[in-house]
Enzyme design. Sequence first.
Site, PDB file in Angstrom:
ATOM      1  N   LYS A   1      -5.192  -5.864  -3.861  1.00 25.73           N
ATOM      2  CA  LYS A   1      -6.023  -5.739  -5.076  1.00 25.73           C
ATOM      3  C   LYS A   1      -7.393  -6.405  -4.872  1.00 25.73           C
ATOM      4  O   LYS A   1      -8.413  -5.896  -5.331  1.00 25.73           O
ATOM      5  CB  LYS A   1      -5.312  -6.381  -6.286  1.00 25.73           C
ATOM      6  CG  LYS A   1      -4.111  -5.575  -6.772  1.00 25.73           C
ATOM      7  CD  LYS A   1      -4.548  -4.560  -7.783  1.00 25.73           C
ATOM      8  CE  LYS A   1      -3.639  -3.463  -8.065  1.00 25.73           C
ATOM      9  NZ  LYS A   1      -2.436  -3.266  -8.464  1.00 25.73           N
TER      10      LYS A   1
ATOM     11  N   LYS B   1       0.632   5.570  -0.078  1.00 25.12           N
ATOM     12  CA  LYS B   1       1.659   5.661  -1.111  1.00 25.12           C
ATOM     13  C   LYS B   1       1.065   6.435  -2.290  1.00 25.12           C
ATOM     14  O   LYS B   1      -0.113   6.251  -2.609  1.00 25.12           O
ATOM     15  CB  LYS B   1       2.005   4.226  -1.532  1.00 25.12           C
ATOM     16  CG  LYS B   1       3.107   4.091  -2.532  1.00 25.12           C
ATOM     17  CD  LYS B   1       3.127   2.680  -3.109  1.00 25.12           C
ATOM     18  CE  LYS B   1       2.011   2.487  -4.116  1.00 25.12           C
ATOM     19  NZ  LYS B   1       2.228   1.486  -5.153  1.00 25.12           N
TER      20      LYS B   1
ATOM     21  N   LYS C   1      -1.448   5.811  -8.780  1.00 25.08           N
ATOM     22  CA  LYS C   1      -2.336   6.179  -9.879  1.00 25.08           C
ATOM     23  C   LYS C   1      -3.800   5.898  -9.535  1.00 25.08           C
ATOM     24  O   LYS C   1      -4.684   6.578 -10.009  1.00 25.08           O
ATOM     25  CB  LYS C   1      -1.949   5.370 -11.130  1.00 25.08           C
ATOM     26  CG  LYS C   1      -0.696   5.873 -11.815  1.00 25.08           C
ATOM     27  CD  LYS C   1      -0.197   4.928 -12.887  1.00 25.08           C
ATOM     28  CE  LYS C   1       0.730   3.866 -12.328  1.00 25.08           C
ATOM     29  NZ  LYS C   1       1.499   3.114 -13.322  1.00 25.08           N
TER      30      LYS C   1
HETATM   31  P1  TYM Z   1       4.016   0.335 -11.215  1.00 28.27           P
HETATM   32  O1  TYM Z   1       3.566   0.586 -12.611  1.00 28.27           O
HETATM   33  O2  TYM Z   1       2.981   0.340 -10.131  1.00 28.27           O
HETATM   34  O3  TYM Z   1       5.123   1.375 -10.793  1.00 28.27           O
HETATM   35  C1  TYM Z   1       6.291   1.567 -11.573  1.00 28.27           C
HETATM   36  C2  TYM Z   1       7.497   1.863 -10.703  1.00 28.27           C
HETATM   37  O4  TYM Z   1       7.257   3.040  -9.915  1.00 28.27           O
HETATM   38  C3  TYM Z   1       7.472   2.726  -8.536  1.00 28.27           C
HETATM   39  N1  TYM Z   1       6.520   3.495  -7.714  1.00 28.27           N
HETATM   40  C4  TYM Z   1       6.875   4.235  -6.643  1.00 28.27           C
HETATM   41  N2  TYM Z   1       8.072   4.485  -6.086  1.00 28.27           N
HETATM   42  C5  TYM Z   1       8.095   5.296  -5.006  1.00 28.27           C
HETATM   43  N3  TYM Z   1       6.975   5.859  -4.479  1.00 28.27           N
HETATM   44  C6  TYM Z   1       5.754   5.643  -5.007  1.00 28.27           C
HETATM   45  N4  TYM Z   1       4.680   6.224  -4.489  1.00 28.27           N
HETATM   46  C7  TYM Z   1       5.671   4.788  -6.152  1.00 28.27           C
HETATM   47  N5  TYM Z   1       4.636   4.364  -6.934  1.00 28.27           N
HETATM   48  C8  TYM Z   1       5.188   3.572  -7.874  1.00 28.27           C
HETATM   49  C9  TYM Z   1       7.208   1.232  -8.425  1.00 28.27           C
HETATM   50  O5  TYM Z   1       7.807   0.680  -7.278  1.00 28.27           O
HETATM   51  C10 TYM Z   1       7.799   0.718  -9.716  1.00 28.27           C
HETATM   52  O6  TYM Z   1       9.191   0.548  -9.608  1.00 28.27           O
HETATM   53  N6  TYM Z   1       4.715  -4.595 -11.016  1.00 28.27           N
HETATM   54  C11 TYM Z   1       5.294  -3.359 -11.469  1.00 28.27           C
HETATM   55  C12 TYM Z   1       5.603  -3.329 -12.954  1.00 28.27           C
HETATM   56  C13 TYM Z   1       6.487  -4.446 -13.442  1.00 28.27           C
HETATM   57  C14 TYM Z   1       7.881  -4.590 -13.160  1.00 28.27           C
HETATM   58  C15 TYM Z   1       8.268  -5.769 -13.855  1.00 28.27           C
HETATM   59  C16 TYM Z   1       8.788  -3.838 -12.436  1.00 28.27           C
HETATM   60  C17 TYM Z   1       6.117  -5.504 -14.223  1.00 28.27           C
HETATM   61  N7  TYM Z   1       7.188  -6.279 -14.471  1.00 28.27           N
HETATM   62  C18 TYM Z   1       9.579  -6.230 -13.788  1.00 28.27           C
HETATM   63  C19 TYM Z   1      10.110  -4.305 -12.378  1.00 28.27           C
HETATM   64  C20 TYM Z   1      10.490  -5.478 -13.039  1.00 28.27           C
HETATM   65  C21 TYM Z   1       4.316  -2.239 -11.181  1.00 28.27           C
HETATM   66  O7  TYM Z   1       3.130  -2.432 -11.071  1.00 28.27           O
HETATM   67  O8  TYM Z   1       4.872  -1.015 -11.157  1.00 28.27           O
END
Ligand code: TYM
Length: 327
Positions: free
Chosen positions: A112, A192, A195
């Site tokens: 980031k 990967k 968004k």
């Molecule tokens: P975020 O919003 O980036 O993504 C949400 C979930 O989607 C999964 N993901 C993917 N899985 C496979 N391939 C991809 N290209 C891909 N892009 C996203 C992420 O691994 C995630 O499971 N920090 C977290 C949000 C969060 C969270 C939590 C998750 C906050 N608190 C507590 C679990 C438990 C995040 O930014 O996810």
Amino acid sequence: MRKHFFSGIQPSGRLHIGNYFGAIKQWVALQDSYEPVFGIVDFHGMTARYDPKDMPVRVLDAAASYLAAGLDPERSIIMLQSLVLEHLELAWILNCITPMGRLSRIPTFKDKVRQNPDNVNMGLFGYPVLMAADILLYKSEIVPVGEDQVPHLEFTREMARRFNSIFGETFQEPAEVLSSGARIVGTDGVNKMSKSLDNCIYLDDTDEEISRKLATAVTDPARKRRSDPGDPEVCNLYAYHRIFSTPEEIAHCAEGCRTAGIGCVDCKKIVAAHIQEAVAPIRERRTELMAQPSEVRDILRAGADRARPIAQETMREVRDKVGTTLD
Ligand code: TYM
């Protein structure tokens, strides 16, 4: 009583098939054996600059996608993180036992900083602490996530151990649960699916958009002509096959690629059909839900009302342990 666990998604844009196959699809399957808490983590979403007018729309969009993908507000708790302030209270307590050096080594923070050198804020630095709080607040044993979240889960386990060793046994160490779609590569074939990059197939993309995005998706770069044999192991499309196609189709495409018996266009059509089949019902249901925004928002409020007592119970124990009680 079914146990709880927490998992969530940031409301930072439309959800894509990485979110679905990496996380949400597993969540749907776990709703019978647990009473999971699925958060839309808007506090996390504030760590990047955003327009406040957009936030409620993004939250609604994420909630509609959760429901459209099969999360059931009867069996799961679907909530907005900022409606349960205990998340912040536990995050603060964890902040006070988090070494700064440990946080600065977390790879997502380094990424980031590289991406947004002019917006390196405290929230971004402490992001994994808030995530650990989300998870520990519900005493999660498992956390179904995509592969990119594994360093955060390692950090969460460390925080559970650290808290227990300072204040006494309170939290167990949660384990990540990864699916076969734990790392979906974007249509650029390199990064990967994310968004923040222009490489996504979104859950509301039409069949035509899905076909068009796959038609231009990167395959084996060494396979320049239809008559050249290719190497499925270096082909992004083959990685998609492994996730979306049947064993027969996977074998057919691998063999066809190596012998130039099948071209990339035909190969892409097979993947497109599978993705379209998965996305179409979600897209349709999502459109219906977006037409009833107040019902969807009520589900988030009701979810927060169910999550709060669970969070409060943990916090009663935590306050007792850390000494923030008057008794
Ligand atoms: P975020 O919003 O980036 O993504 C949400 C979930 O989607 C999964 N993901 C993917 N899985 C496979 N391939 C991809 N290209 C891909 N892009 C996203 C992420 O691994 C995630 O499971 N920090 C977290 C949000 C969060 C969270 C939590 C998750 C906050 N608190 C507590 C679990 C438990 C995040 O930014 O996810």
